[in-house]
Scaffold this motif. Structure first.
Motif, PDB file in Angstrom:
ATOM      1  N   THR A 178       0.811  -1.220   0.000  1.00  0.00           N
ATOM      2  CA  THR A 178       0.000   0.000   0.000  1.00  0.00           C
ATOM      3  C   THR A 178       0.843   1.268   0.000  1.00  0.00           C
ATOM      4  O   THR A 178       0.299   2.369  -0.117  1.00  0.00           O
ATOM      5  N   SER A 221      -7.084  -6.447  -5.629  1.00  0.00           N
ATOM      6  CA  SER A 221      -6.550  -5.095  -5.479  1.00  0.00           C
ATOM      7  C   SER A 221      -5.564  -4.855  -6.611  1.00  0.00           C
ATOM      8  O   SER A 221      -5.541  -5.585  -7.598  1.00  0.00           O
ATOM      9  N   THR A 222      -4.769  -3.835  -6.508  1.00  0.00           N
ATOM     10  CA  THR A 222      -3.793  -3.538  -7.549  1.00  0.00           C
ATOM     11  C   THR A 222      -2.643  -4.537  -7.483  1.00  0.00           C
ATOM     12  O   THR A 222      -1.971  -4.655  -6.456  1.00  0.00           O
TER      13      THR A 222
END
Length: 454
Positions: A178, A221-222
């Motif tokens: 993140t 997610s990414t």
């Protein structure tokens, strides 16, 4: 300029006609038994290749420009900073730092280094999102590309243990992912499999299965970019094809996740074929291995000093290793040719055969629970040990030759007094969750016997 094709006056020669001509020249000897040999990857290598061998397949992967890397183990940040500044001044382009603990001060380590448009790779012997945050804060405004190479699965495979435990390792991994500018977060250490004796098909398949664990983890997610650290050994054309096959497989794998996540290849010579005796030959081995990495499409190549397996880091060994790369790049012009392996029917054929066999093995791993499951059941370890044993037998019977070691020995060569590092597998007993994948050089047993006789 005339538009007439150069070879219009010559008819094409078919595969059948080539074989007929070869058979005549063999004077009755069997074509397959005499000229076709089988690799450890179960690939039959023929004496000639043409467009028929491609069956319409092309790789269509652009190989990047490659940079010269310098690996630095950071015991003291001031000394390592001084060394980094020195090697950059003497031809290194990318820096590869191994950080042993979180006491290393990143601002001191990178002090006065021009990071603009530079690539820096970090390898950590610990796991800490807090420490990664400090690096990110220091580098995010400096136009530098940072690769963090976080590989909790690779640590489990090579050490037999998580850094902390499964849950906490994944929590730290998620925190690191993140961090805003940490796009190149994940690393997959394929070198472990190569140096332990895995075939190229196994290396490629396990690299994809290893990476797929991360893709599965991040699929909602990414998905971050992945850096593959790959060891290159002496089978020159196969190693070129191996790196090309890796990119081909990555493209296939990521298409299933509908992601544009990129892959970077950080390449270095293998330790498995390096030797104590006639050690200068290691320079010849690493030269061809670095050439293969260049031709195969590595992003960054860092060389292994000829004496790295038994000497501590030293000025002479590191300078020669770096100069080998400088000669390949600056004197041999290996940096000015785009996709140098394109159009070579042999390499294209090897690329697709390796990719196809690796994809088949990858699917088998996934069908039995995935990479982690196969690690925990010790199937990966078992298969690698089987391949290593077969290669060891070839070495022991001199069917696989290491010049100066198992053949063409210099009987006067002595090495015992020069051993600064222990060059053999360490057998210290310790408790592990799983059986670790152990790297081992081919020449170890033979060298230990020679050392006893000195």
């Amino acid at each position: 300029m005339s538009k007439t094709k150069l070879f219009n006056d010559f008819s094409e020669v078919t595969t059948k006609e080539w074989k007929q001509k070869i058979q005549v020249d063999l004077k009755g000897a069997d074509y397959n038994n005499t000229l076709v040999w089988k690799s450890p990857e179960d690939i039959k290598v023929k004496p000639f290749y043409n467009i028929d061998d491609l069956d319409g397949k092309t790789t269509n992967i652009n190989t990047p420009d490659w940079n010269i890397g310098q690996a630095i183990f950071v015991q003291n940040e001031n000394a390592s900073n001084k060394k980094a500044l020195d090697v950059l001044d003497r031809g290194a382009e990318d820096l590869i730092f191994t950080i042993p603990n979180d006491s290393i001060k990143i601002d001191v380590l990178l002090k006065n280094i021009d990071l603009k448009n530079r690539t820096v790779y970090f390898f950590f012997q610990f796991l800490s999102s807090e420490y990664i945050s400090k690096i990110d804060a220091f580098t995010k405004d400096q136009s530098v590309t940072v690769h963090y190479n976080i590989d909790i699965i690779g640590n489990l495979a090579s050490s037999g243990n998580w850094f902390y435990n499964l849950a906490k390792d994944h929590q730290e991994l998620d925190k690191i992912a993140t961090i805003t500018s940490a796009k190149n977060t994940i690393g997959v250490n394929v070198s472990t499999y190569q140096n332990a004796g895995a075939t190229m098909v196994q290396q490629l398949a396990y690299a994809m299965a290893h990476a797929n664990e991360y893709l599965n983890h991040f699929k909602n997610s990414t998905i971050p970019n992945i850096t593959f650290t790959v060891s290159v050994s002496g089978n020159y054309f196969f190693e070129i094809a191996k790196l090309r096959a890796l990119r081909l497989l990555w493209k296939t794998l990521t298409s299933e996740y509908n992601t544009n996540a990129d892959c970077t290849i950080l390449a270095l010579p293998s330790k498995r074929n390096k030797t104590l005796y006639d050690y200068n030959v290691n320079m010849l081995r690493t030269t061809t291995e670095c050439m293969a990495a260049s031709m195969g499409g590595a992003n960054t190549i860092y060389n292994l000093a000829y004496d790295a397996i038994y000497h501590k880091d030293n000025e002479f060994g590191e300078r020669i290793a770096r100069n080998q790369l400088l000669i390949l790049k600056k004197e041999s012009y290996l940096d000015v040719v785009n996709n140098p392996a394109d159009g070579a029917y042999y390499i294209e054929s090897l690329t697709h055969q390796l990719a196809e066999k690796a994809l088949e093995l990858f699917k088998s791993v996934e069908a039995t629970g995935g990479f982690l499951s196969n690690l925990k059941s010790h199937q990966i370890q078992k298969k690698i040990k089987e391949s290593a044993a077969k290669e060891q037998e070839l070495f022991n019977t001199e069917k696989e030759v290491l010049v100066g070691t198992n053949k063409y020995q210099n009987k006067e060569d002595k090495i015992k007094e020069d051993l600064e590092l222990y060059p053999f597998v360490k057998t210290n007993a310790r408790k592990t969750l799983i059986e670790p994948i152990i790297e081992k050089r081919l020449a170890e047993s033979l060298e230990q016997n020679r050392l006893k006789d000195e």
